[in-house]
Design a protein around this motif. Sequence first.
Motif, mmCIF file in Angstrom:
data_model
loop_
_atom_site.group_PDB
_atom_site.id
_atom_site.type_symbol
_atom_site.label_atom_id
_atom_site.label_comp_id
_atom_site.label_asym_id
_atom_site.label_seq_id
_atom_site.Cartn_x
_atom_site.Cartn_y
_atom_site.Cartn_z
ATOM 1 N N PRO A 195 12.510 -9.492 12.956
ATOM 2 C CA PRO A 195 12.405 -9.973 11.575
ATOM 3 C C PRO A 195 13.582 -9.481 10.735
ATOM 4 O O PRO A 195 14.064 -8.375 10.898
ATOM 5 N N ARG A 196 14.027 -10.326 9.845
ATOM 6 C CA ARG A 196 15.138 -9.963 8.976
ATOM 7 C C ARG A 196 14.654 -9.168 7.765
ATOM 8 O O ARG A 196 15.373 -8.358 7.226
ATOM 9 N N THR A 197 13.430 -9.434 7.360
ATOM 10 C CA THR A 197 12.854 -8.728 6.226
ATOM 11 C C THR A 197 11.518 -8.140 6.642
ATOM 12 O O THR A 197 10.694 -8.825 7.231
ATOM 13 N N VAL A 198 11.320 -6.868 6.349
ATOM 14 C CA VAL A 198 10.054 -6.211 6.636
ATOM 15 C C VAL A 198 9.427 -5.857 5.295
ATOM 16 O O VAL A 198 10.066 -5.248 4.447
ATOM 17 N N ALA A 199 8.177 -6.274 5.117
ATOM 18 C CA ALA A 199 7.467 -5.988 3.872
ATOM 19 C C ALA A 199 6.144 -5.312 4.199
ATOM 20 O O ALA A 199 5.553 -5.567 5.240
ATOM 21 N N SER A 200 5.698 -4.444 3.303
ATOM 22 C CA SER A 200 4.396 -3.816 3.470
ATOM 23 C C SER A 200 3.732 -3.706 2.109
ATOM 24 O O SER A 200 4.404 -3.534 1.098
ATOM 25 N N LEU A 255 -0.600 -10.336 -0.059
ATOM 26 C CA LEU A 255 0.621 -10.657 -0.795
ATOM 27 C C LEU A 255 1.356 -9.352 -1.033
ATOM 28 O O LEU A 255 0.897 -8.500 -1.783
ATOM 29 N N PRO A 256 2.485 -9.122 -0.386
ATOM 30 C CA PRO A 256 3.136 -7.812 -0.455
ATOM 31 C C PRO A 256 3.734 -7.482 -1.825
ATOM 32 O O PRO A 256 4.885 -7.757 -2.093
ATOM 33 N N CYS A 257 2.924 -6.889 -2.673
ATOM 34 C CA CYS A 257 3.405 -6.484 -3.992
ATOM 35 C C CYS A 257 4.044 -5.097 -3.952
ATOM 36 O O CYS A 257 4.833 -4.743 -4.815
ATOM 37 N N GLY A 258 3.668 -4.282 -2.935
ATOM 38 C CA GLY A 258 4.258 -2.959 -2.783
ATOM 39 C C GLY A 258 3.756 -1.930 -3.769
ATOM 40 O O GLY A 258 4.365 -0.884 -3.929
ATOM 41 N N ILE A 259 2.649 -2.191 -4.441
ATOM 42 C CA ILE A 259 2.114 -1.257 -5.434
ATOM 43 C C ILE A 259 1.059 -0.368 -4.779
ATOM 44 O O ILE A 259 0.025 -0.836 -4.336
ATOM 45 N N TYR A 260 1.363 0.906 -4.735
ATOM 46 C CA TYR A 260 0.443 1.912 -4.204
ATOM 47 C C TYR A 260 0.454 3.090 -5.160
ATOM 48 O O TYR A 260 1.499 3.437 -5.704
ATOM 49 N N ASP A 261 -0.697 3.717 -5.331
ATOM 50 C CA ASP A 261 -0.752 4.900 -6.177
ATOM 51 C C ASP A 261 -2.079 5.609 -5.941
ATOM 52 O O ASP A 261 -3.140 4.990 -6.074
ATOM 53 N N PRO A 262 -2.046 6.890 -5.587
ATOM 54 C CA PRO A 262 -3.290 7.628 -5.388
ATOM 55 C C PRO A 262 -4.087 7.802 -6.684
ATOM 56 O O PRO A 262 -5.238 8.227 -6.646
ATOM 57 N N LYS A 290 -13.129 5.714 -1.384
ATOM 58 C CA LYS A 290 -12.826 5.537 0.032
ATOM 59 C C LYS A 290 -11.897 4.346 0.243
ATOM 60 O O LYS A 290 -10.940 4.439 1.017
ATOM 61 N N HIS A 291 -12.173 3.259 -0.429
ATOM 62 C CA HIS A 291 -11.319 2.067 -0.292
ATOM 63 C C HIS A 291 -9.867 2.385 -0.656
ATOM 64 O O HIS A 291 -8.945 2.068 0.103
ATOM 65 N N HIS A 292 -9.667 2.997 -1.805
ATOM 66 C CA HIS A 292 -8.297 3.295 -2.248
ATOM 67 C C HIS A 292 -7.604 4.288 -1.321
ATOM 68 O O HIS A 292 -6.400 4.168 -1.067
ATOM 69 N N LEU A 293 -8.352 5.260 -0.803
ATOM 70 C CA LEU A 293 -7.770 6.189 0.154
ATOM 71 C C LEU A 293 -7.394 5.479 1.455
ATOM 72 O O LEU A 293 -6.316 5.704 2.005
ATOM 73 N N TRP A 294 -8.271 4.616 1.932
ATOM 74 C CA TRP A 294 -7.988 3.895 3.172
ATOM 75 C C TRP A 294 -6.758 3.005 3.045
ATOM 76 O O TRP A 294 -5.977 2.879 3.979
ATOM 77 N N VAL A 295 -6.600 2.387 1.886
ATOM 78 C CA VAL A 295 -5.410 1.549 1.666
ATOM 79 C C VAL A 295 -4.145 2.397 1.788
ATOM 80 O O VAL A 295 -3.188 2.004 2.462
ATOM 81 N N LEU A 296 -4.143 3.555 1.155
ATOM 82 C CA LEU A 296 -2.986 4.439 1.267
ATOM 83 C C LEU A 296 -2.778 4.871 2.720
ATOM 84 O O LEU A 296 -1.662 4.837 3.243
ATOM 85 N N TRP A 297 -3.842 5.300 3.356
ATOM 86 C CA TRP A 297 -3.782 5.836 4.708
ATOM 87 C C TRP A 297 -3.281 4.787 5.703
ATOM 88 O O TRP A 297 -2.417 5.054 6.531
ATOM 89 N N THR A 298 -3.827 3.586 5.610
ATOM 90 C CA THR A 298 -3.527 2.580 6.626
ATOM 91 C C THR A 298 -2.366 1.658 6.276
ATOM 92 O O THR A 298 -1.746 1.099 7.177
ATOM 93 N N ASP A 299 -2.076 1.485 5.007
ATOM 94 C CA ASP A 299 -1.048 0.518 4.614
ATOM 95 C C ASP A 299 0.227 1.160 4.081
ATOM 96 O O ASP A 299 1.316 0.693 4.384
ATOM 97 N N LYS A 340 3.360 5.541 6.829
ATOM 98 C CA LYS A 340 3.894 5.046 8.094
ATOM 99 C C LYS A 340 4.130 6.218 9.047
ATOM 100 O O LYS A 340 4.115 7.381 8.640
ATOM 101 N N PRO A 341 4.390 5.940 10.342
ATOM 102 C CA PRO A 341 4.599 7.014 11.319
ATOM 103 C C PRO A 341 5.585 8.100 10.876
ATOM 104 O O PRO A 341 5.289 9.290 11.091
ATOM 105 N N PRO A 342 6.713 7.767 10.249
ATOM 106 C CA PRO A 342 7.610 8.864 9.826
ATOM 107 C C PRO A 342 6.949 9.822 8.826
ATOM 108 O O PRO A 342 7.219 11.022 8.842
ATOM 109 N N HIS A 343 6.056 9.304 7.981
ATOM 110 C CA HIS A 343 5.338 10.162 7.032
ATOM 111 C C HIS A 343 4.423 11.129 7.778
ATOM 112 O O HIS A 343 4.343 12.310 7.447
ATOM 113 N N PHE A 344 3.714 10.601 8.781
ATOM 114 C CA PHE A 344 2.789 11.435 9.542
ATOM 115 C C PHE A 344 3.531 12.468 10.390
ATOM 116 O O PHE A 344 3.004 13.541 10.649
#
Length: 129
Positions: free
Chosen positions: A4-9, A14-21, A62-71, A74-78
Amino acid sequence: MFTPRTVASAHCDLPCGIYDPAQARIEAESVKAICEKYQANQDPEFRTRALIIKEQRSELVKHHLWVLWTDYFKPPHFEKYPQLHSLFNEATKLAGAAGAKGSADPAKAEELLAKIEEISKIFWETKQA
């Protein structure tokens, strides 16, 4: 050719890229406040409503934590933060039946908030990198 030329998460389709604990923290603060109000009120109807709302808020934590954890993470963070998996496991258990969802003790909610704070510190470190 097939790379892939572009990787989005993102945390949705819809990859908005907004995450916040903060989302998990706000719901956990609500859980704690409900526990405190529950303890201070003896009205059975009030207490029943409080428990229902507290359980709903715990599920949102739990939902918000799971989103952070799974989405988000990434492996480099872990690799950099080897305690991250156990932090999320402990936090989601504290939000669940063994913790704040199954208890009306404000101390359990405080434990949950402390775990979320630990996750938040790591999250913001990764955002700075």
